[in-house]
Design a protein around this motif. Sequence first.
Motif, PDB file in Angstrom:
ATOM      1  N   GLY B  40      12.527   8.164  -4.703  1.00 45.55           N
ATOM      2  CA  GLY B  40      12.306   9.559  -5.067  1.00 45.55           C
ATOM      3  C   GLY B  40      11.046  10.115  -4.467  1.00 45.55           C
ATOM      4  O   GLY B  40      10.265   9.424  -3.821  1.00 45.55           O
ATOM      5  N   ALA B  41      10.864  11.407  -4.698  1.00 47.73           N
ATOM      6  CA  ALA B  41       9.795  12.153  -4.049  1.00 47.73           C
ATOM      7  C   ALA B  41       8.416  11.622  -4.421  1.00 47.73           C
ATOM      8  O   ALA B  41       7.528  11.529  -3.569  1.00 47.73           O
ATOM      9  CB  ALA B  41       9.914  13.620  -4.402  1.00 47.73           C
ATOM     10  N   LEU B  42       8.243  11.260  -5.686  1.00 48.00           N
ATOM     11  CA  LEU B  42       6.923  10.836  -6.141  1.00 48.00           C
ATOM     12  C   LEU B  42       6.496   9.586  -5.389  1.00 48.00           C
ATOM     13  O   LEU B  42       5.418   9.523  -4.812  1.00 48.00           O
ATOM     14  CB  LEU B  42       6.970  10.563  -7.659  1.00 48.00           C
ATOM     15  CG  LEU B  42       5.619  10.182  -8.261  1.00 48.00           C
ATOM     16  CD1 LEU B  42       4.653  11.369  -8.207  1.00 48.00           C
ATOM     17  CD2 LEU B  42       5.791   9.706  -9.707  1.00 48.00           C
ATOM     18  N   ARG B  43       7.419   8.606  -5.357  1.00 56.09           N
ATOM     19  CA  ARG B  43       7.080   7.355  -4.712  1.00 56.09           C
ATOM     20  C   ARG B  43       6.826   7.576  -3.216  1.00 56.09           C
ATOM     21  O   ARG B  43       5.872   7.047  -2.646  1.00 56.09           O
ATOM     22  CB  ARG B  43       8.209   6.341  -4.906  1.00 56.09           C
ATOM     23  CG  ARG B  43       7.750   4.941  -4.519  1.00 56.09           C
ATOM     24  CD  ARG B  43       8.881   3.953  -4.481  1.00 56.09           C
ATOM     25  NE  ARG B  43       8.698   3.078  -3.330  1.00 56.09           N
ATOM     26  CZ  ARG B  43       9.645   2.331  -2.827  1.00 56.09           C
ATOM     27  NH1 ARG B  43      10.850   2.359  -3.338  1.00 56.09           N
ATOM     28  NH2 ARG B  43       9.399   1.553  -1.791  1.00 56.09           N
ATOM     29  N   SER B  44       7.689   8.394  -2.594  1.00 55.91           N
ATOM     30  CA  SER B  44       7.502   8.612  -1.153  1.00 55.91           C
ATOM     31  C   SER B  44       6.177   9.311  -0.894  1.00 55.91           C
ATOM     32  O   SER B  44       5.491   9.015   0.067  1.00 55.91           O
ATOM     33  CB  SER B  44       8.676   9.402  -0.587  1.00 55.91           C
ATOM     34  OG  SER B  44       8.586  10.750  -0.980  1.00 55.91           O
ATOM     35  N   HIS B  48       3.471   7.861   1.600  1.00 62.10           N
ATOM     36  CA  HIS B  48       2.961   8.672   2.705  1.00 62.10           C
ATOM     37  C   HIS B  48       1.442   8.738   2.682  1.00 62.10           C
ATOM     38  O   HIS B  48       0.781   8.607   3.713  1.00 62.10           O
ATOM     39  CB  HIS B  48       3.540  10.091   2.653  1.00 62.10           C
ATOM     40  CG  HIS B  48       5.015  10.136   2.913  1.00 62.10           C
ATOM     41  ND1 HIS B  48       5.840  11.113   2.403  1.00 62.10           N
ATOM     42  CD2 HIS B  48       5.817   9.283   3.613  1.00 62.10           C
ATOM     43  CE1 HIS B  48       7.086  10.880   2.784  1.00 62.10           C
ATOM     44  NE2 HIS B  48       7.095   9.775   3.521  1.00 62.10           N
ATOM     45  N   GLN B  49       0.919   8.925   1.489  1.00 63.52           N
ATOM     46  CA  GLN B  49      -0.532   9.024   1.348  1.00 63.52           C
ATOM     47  C   GLN B  49      -1.198   7.717   1.791  1.00 63.52           C
ATOM     48  O   GLN B  49      -2.174   7.718   2.535  1.00 63.52           O
ATOM     49  CB  GLN B  49      -0.858   9.279  -0.120  1.00 63.52           C
ATOM     50  CG  GLN B  49      -1.883  10.366  -0.328  1.00 63.52           C
ATOM     51  CD  GLN B  49      -1.942  10.765  -1.780  1.00 63.52           C
ATOM     52  OE1 GLN B  49      -1.671   9.962  -2.677  1.00 63.52           O
ATOM     53  NE2 GLN B  49      -2.310  12.015  -2.022  1.00 63.52           N
ATOM     54  N   LYS B  50      -0.609   6.616   1.328  1.00 60.45           N
ATOM     55  CA  LYS B  50      -1.154   5.302   1.697  1.00 60.45           C
ATOM     56  C   LYS B  50      -1.070   5.086   3.200  1.00 60.45           C
ATOM     57  O   LYS B  50      -2.001   4.575   3.818  1.00 60.45           O
ATOM     58  CB  LYS B  50      -0.353   4.204   0.985  1.00 60.45           C
ATOM     59  CG  LYS B  50      -1.025   3.793  -0.297  1.00 60.45           C
ATOM     60  CD  LYS B  50      -0.494   2.517  -0.861  1.00 60.45           C
ATOM     61  CE  LYS B  50      -1.138   2.369  -2.242  1.00 60.45           C
ATOM     62  NZ  LYS B  50      -0.182   2.060  -3.294  1.00 60.45           N
ATOM     63  N   PHE B  51       0.074   5.505   3.755  1.00 56.00           N
ATOM     64  CA  PHE B  51       0.263   5.302   5.198  1.00 56.00           C
ATOM     65  C   PHE B  51      -0.791   6.083   5.981  1.00 56.00           C
ATOM     66  O   PHE B  51      -1.400   5.559   6.918  1.00 56.00           O
ATOM     67  CB  PHE B  51       1.677   5.748   5.612  1.00 56.00           C
ATOM     68  CG  PHE B  51       1.962   5.531   7.063  1.00 56.00           C
ATOM     69  CD1 PHE B  51       2.259   4.270   7.553  1.00 56.00           C
ATOM     70  CD2 PHE B  51       1.914   6.593   7.966  1.00 56.00           C
ATOM     71  CE1 PHE B  51       2.513   4.057   8.901  1.00 56.00           C
ATOM     72  CE2 PHE B  51       2.156   6.389   9.317  1.00 56.00           C
ATOM     73  CZ  PHE B  51       2.459   5.117   9.792  1.00 56.00           C
ATOM     74  N   MET B  52      -1.030   7.300   5.556  1.00 52.26           N
ATOM     75  CA  MET B  52      -2.027   8.113   6.260  1.00 52.26           C
ATOM     76  C   MET B  52      -3.418   7.520   6.087  1.00 52.26           C
ATOM     77  O   MET B  52      -4.223   7.499   7.022  1.00 52.26           O
ATOM     78  CB  MET B  52      -1.999   9.567   5.761  1.00 52.26           C
ATOM     79  CG  MET B  52      -0.815  10.384   6.248  1.00 52.26           C
ATOM     80  SD  MET B  52      -0.600  10.391   8.052  1.00 52.26           S
ATOM     81  CE  MET B  52      -1.948  11.469   8.553  1.00 52.26           C
ATOM     82  N   SER B  53      -3.679   7.066   4.881  1.00 52.89           N
ATOM     83  CA  SER B  53      -5.009   6.525   4.602  1.00 52.89           C
ATOM     84  C   SER B  53      -5.253   5.242   5.405  1.00 52.89           C
ATOM     85  O   SER B  53      -6.302   5.072   6.022  1.00 52.89           O
ATOM     86  CB  SER B  53      -5.131   6.321   3.093  1.00 52.89           C
ATOM     87  OG  SER B  53      -5.941   5.234   2.813  1.00 52.89           O
ATOM     88  N   PRO B  83       7.075  -1.835   3.341  1.00 57.34           N
ATOM     89  CA  PRO B  83       6.368  -1.329   2.148  1.00 57.34           C
ATOM     90  C   PRO B  83       5.376  -2.349   1.600  1.00 57.34           C
ATOM     91  O   PRO B  83       4.253  -1.998   1.221  1.00 57.34           O
ATOM     92  CB  PRO B  83       7.501  -1.059   1.147  1.00 57.34           C
ATOM     93  CG  PRO B  83       8.724  -0.872   1.999  1.00 57.34           C
ATOM     94  CD  PRO B  83       8.542  -1.792   3.165  1.00 57.34           C
ATOM     95  N   GLU B  84       5.782  -3.631   1.594  1.00 55.90           N
ATOM     96  CA  GLU B  84       4.887  -4.670   1.064  1.00 55.90           C
ATOM     97  C   GLU B  84       3.635  -4.795   1.935  1.00 55.90           C
ATOM     98  O   GLU B  84       2.516  -4.864   1.448  1.00 55.90           O
ATOM     99  CB  GLU B  84       5.612  -6.027   1.014  1.00 55.90           C
ATOM    100  CG  GLU B  84       6.759  -6.105   0.004  1.00 55.90           C
ATOM    101  CD  GLU B  84       7.995  -5.304   0.400  1.00 55.90           C
ATOM    102  OE1 GLU B  84       8.163  -5.017   1.608  1.00 55.90           O
ATOM    103  OE2 GLU B  84       8.784  -4.932  -0.488  1.00 55.90           O
ATOM    104  N   HIS B  85       3.872  -4.812   3.244  1.00 47.18           N
ATOM    105  CA  HIS B  85       2.719  -4.943   4.152  1.00 47.18           C
ATOM    106  C   HIS B  85       1.775  -3.759   4.026  1.00 47.18           C
ATOM    107  O   HIS B  85       0.546  -3.924   4.032  1.00 47.18           O
ATOM    108  CB  HIS B  85       3.205  -5.073   5.606  1.00 47.18           C
ATOM    109  CG  HIS B  85       3.775  -6.421   5.910  1.00 47.18           C
ATOM    110  ND1 HIS B  85       4.787  -6.616   6.818  1.00 47.18           N
ATOM    111  CD2 HIS B  85       3.475  -7.653   5.412  1.00 47.18           C
ATOM    112  CE1 HIS B  85       5.089  -7.911   6.869  1.00 47.18           C
ATOM    113  NE2 HIS B  85       4.301  -8.548   6.021  1.00 47.18           N
TER     114      HIS B  85
END
Lengths: 547, 179, 487
Positions: B40-44, B48-53, B83-85
């Motif tokens: 869902g949107a919240l998790r994505s 996304h935030q983590k990926f950018m960070s 996702p785990e990595h």
Amino acid sequence: MVNETKYDVVVVGTGVVGCLIAEQALDAGLSVLMLEAGPKVDRQTIVENFRNLPPSLRHHWDAPFPPPPWAPVLETRTPGEENAYLDLTGPNATAYQQGYVRYAGGATWHWAGICWRMTPEDLKLKSLYGVGRDWAFDYETLEPYYARAEYALGVCGPTDAALQWPPKTPRSRPYPMGPLPLGPGEQRFTDVMAPLGLQNLPAPQARNSGVSYDGRPACCGNNNCFPVCPIAAKYDAATALPRIEAKGGKLLTNAVAYRIEADDRHKIQAVHYYDPHRTSHRVTGRAFVIACNGIETPKLLLLSKDDRHPNGIANSSDQVGRNMMDQPKLKATVEMSEPLWTGVGPVQGSSILNTSQGDFRSEYAGAMFRMENMARGSIGAAEALKKGLYGRALDQEIRRLSACTGLLVVEHEPLPSSINRLTLSDKKDWLGLNRPRIYYDVGDYVRRSAEQYTIPTLKKMAAALGATKFDLNPEFLHSDHIMGGCIMGKDPSDSVVDVDCRSHDHENLFLPGGAAMTTGGSGNSTITMAALALKAADAIVAQFKTA
Amino acid sequence: MRISRSTSPRIGRRELLLGMSSLSALFCVQATRAATLSGGALRSGVVHQKFMSVSSLLVPHKLNETIGIRTADAMIATVPDFPEHLEQLASFIEAKKPADVEELMEALPDVSLKNAAQSIIESWYTGAVQGASTISVISYEEALMFKVTSDVMTIPSYAISGPNGWTADAPPLSQLPIF
Amino acid sequence: MQSWHNSRRLDLMIQRSFFYTVTVCSLAVIALSATHPAKADPLGNPQRGQYLAVASDCVACHTAPHGQPFAGGLAMHTPLGVIYSTNITPSLSAGIGHYSLEDFDKAVRRGVRKDGANLYPAMPYTAYSYLTDQDIADLYAYFQKEVAPVDKKGPVTALPFPMNIRFSMSFWNMLFLNGKPYQADATKSAEWNRGAYLVQGATHCGTCHTHRGFLMQEDLAHPLSGASLGTWYAPNITPDTVSGIGSWSDQDLTEYLRTGRLHGKAQAGGGMGEAVEHSFSRMSSGDLNAISVYLRSLKPVSDPNDHTSSRFQQGHDVSPAVELRGATPIMDHNDDTASGAALFMGNCASCHGASAQGSKDGYYPSLWHNSVTGASRGDNLISTILYGVSRSVEGRQAFMPGFGGKSGDAVQLDDSQIARLSNFVFKTYGRSDVQVTPQDVALIRKGGPASPLLLLSRVGMAAGAILLLVLCAVVFATRRHKARNIV
């Protein structure tokens, strides 16, 4: 629909040769029908196709032109496509995996736009050097057509006669536009090669230099001439199609010609084609031009065999499909400590041609040398990433590899040889038509040249550039300059077409373009094909006038 | 890579599928924009935030957020264990607070995490995500590989200057453009 | 290419001029006007005359494509037929070699040929009527002494009835032709007066930039506040900071006139490109400054539909590629539903940049902060896409190809594609409230909307011709009253 109309001129193929002839015929007041095996796809779609490709395929010049099933090509991106059409044999089979485009506009979609004329000597190999064949006419006959072709395409070139090719040979007209500037890489290459006696000439290019030409814009250094000029600053035949249609030419796309029909008196009456539904159609005309270049033209002639023409149309000499030529190419990657910075300006802007001429041609092939001017950013990045770099080191290494590497290329002049032959394969394509089967051997003339002359020269060039790495790919590759399958000559018993690219066997059948070339020389074939096209167009128009 | 065929002429479905499958075996471009995450949107949003960070430490360039989101979606869809990595990389960075990518890569304890970090870097530079059996194209014009030479050369297919505006001059090799 | 643009601009001007003529024919509105003879130094100064010929852009109309200068023969297509420009070289047999100064003056300032026949208002003699006696003498000296005679007559203009009755032009002249040369305003500076003289006279800016009333007369209450030319739109050049060019400095304006471009703001296309090429770029900096001083002193005219920021400040750099890449399949056919963003990437971005930022050297302008995309109407964006831009200044060409305005253009975009592309560009890089429909594009492709006045005049043409004399008599007595009632 078209079955009802008899056209003055039926042109099969919408590449540079077909378009030049169609426009000349229309200007002379003749009605013209053009058949194209593939689709008509807009430039914007092809440009965006290129940008949407995976990085590795952006260097595959056919990739933005996916072939529809009914118009497959030889140079393929995938095993699936390869299985659909490829049937190459012989010791140098891969050197004939030619890249061409079966779209409206043809292979000029992804040509480099380079327009080297052949030299007077190139047309007299047999009498001067005892090899190959002599052309049926001399350079003086061809020169006015070269000039016309340069104006038809819009060729820019050097104004200084000392930099023009062929050397010391009068031109009837200057190039329509002045030269394009050289970027840092080609300038440095020119400077470094000069002391070796290797004169790197600014190339005559069908690219608008500084100003618009024929309503097309000037080149702005997009460095994307192949696979597609995004702005049509480079001439490609697709740019002529709207003009041809505006002049009343009729264009049928997705129409795969598969049979040329001759009557009892050997006069061509019709061309048969399949549409993508595999439905057959027949179009009639008074004159027929098969302008499908050196592979598809002989294939179509052979496919058209009937009781009266058991070897195929135009093939009483048994020369159709023989003498398949191209300039066998070798490539060497060099790495230097000093930057070259290729990639500024068009992808090709200069070449060394004085290596193509000389008495040595009685022993081995002349050749053209070049340093490709592709932007190497993506190549540098792939290499740097492979090394596992990151951070500032990654940026620095990409920059270094982009700047300090280059690709040297040599293209060898071929000889016409009857063993290099296109025949009909037993394998069928998607429409059920026989595929072209091509046997190809570059021959000892080229192999000797590579061993004794061109590879040693490449090494000298690399050394002069200060190369720290020299990586030669020993395999001969294709230059995509398809020539010879309907060879021109005076003698109908050993050639297919006459001096006007008219079939010796059929007075109203013309086979102009690369297939008609008697020899290939070392330079790119297109401007010679265009000159032959204009010569054929004159003959066609004259034939209508006298009829 | 998806090839879109003209639909008007009737191509045999079998031939088309054959052609498509042989193509997609090599190259399959995912329409990542349409990809929605199962969580869902919240998790994505969190991913996304983590990926950018994580990316902002891995890559010393200005990063486009839309491309970040599309890259993360493509990685979730096609890269095993991504996702785990990503989670582990984020936690490691949170805990050790490395100053830059050089310090991070030195400190990363295991090869699979290093490879995961490297594949994120690679996707930003090439504009494509290499999945287990597919390549997803995310960007071309924004691919970072072009930035390091942007003072000299153009991104192919784009104008370098006005007509005949280029010259044989080039800036020093050592002078990296400012990103 | 160039000649085509020329004739295109002329077509527009002539089309407008014809509105005057046919209106007068049909409605028979008559006014009287004083005439005055030329009083000038008969010797004149050919050098000054040459300069004035440049400022007045004579060569643009009086030269055929690839023809000799001033030998005429340029075909100008009007809704009512083809008009050919005449040979104004000093040839005795084909040109104006037999014209006296007085004959020349009558032609340039009064629109009357040596044989007494009226010129069609394709010749902008209404503007040239402001020229001084001395300038007329200088021009005369230039044409007689410096221009090479060409003994070749061009094609003869043969318009259909009743337009072939040249005498009908005199009615309109009586109504709208200015009667006397420019009168200096003593309260203003010499520079201002020079600017006013040039703008109203030789450079005839109002011909395009001033809105027209019902009788197609220039709306003198709001001069230079913008007007449609059918295809291109000549924008508001009053000093209003939002609707006009009030945000430009003197230097901005003179640079624009000299080069045809102002980085980050505007570039001259259509008729303005030609005016820059043939005229403004060859004028003295003193005169360009004077034009600037005068234009910037005009009454600002504000368009109530404009927002708070000018047309030079709309939009910003953003690349649609970040969404598009990889989301579109590799295609072996055209996508008839391609989005405006995809059309932008495939047709425009290769030169203007993926974020429409323009080229680093400024040759290709940015599409944001650009008067074309910041405009309140789509005309100039549509016209630019259809017809492109071609303008040469000081040997350097500024060129953009047309995308289908001509049948032979290498790239052909259809009405729907241009509408989608335009809407994307306006929304992303310009004034987002502007909407373009395929019908809008079709209209501009056709040459612009047909004026109801033109329709009226065409309907009235036959009747008007028959009733002309009767109406003249009636209308003459009650002309003001009658005109108001008809309006």
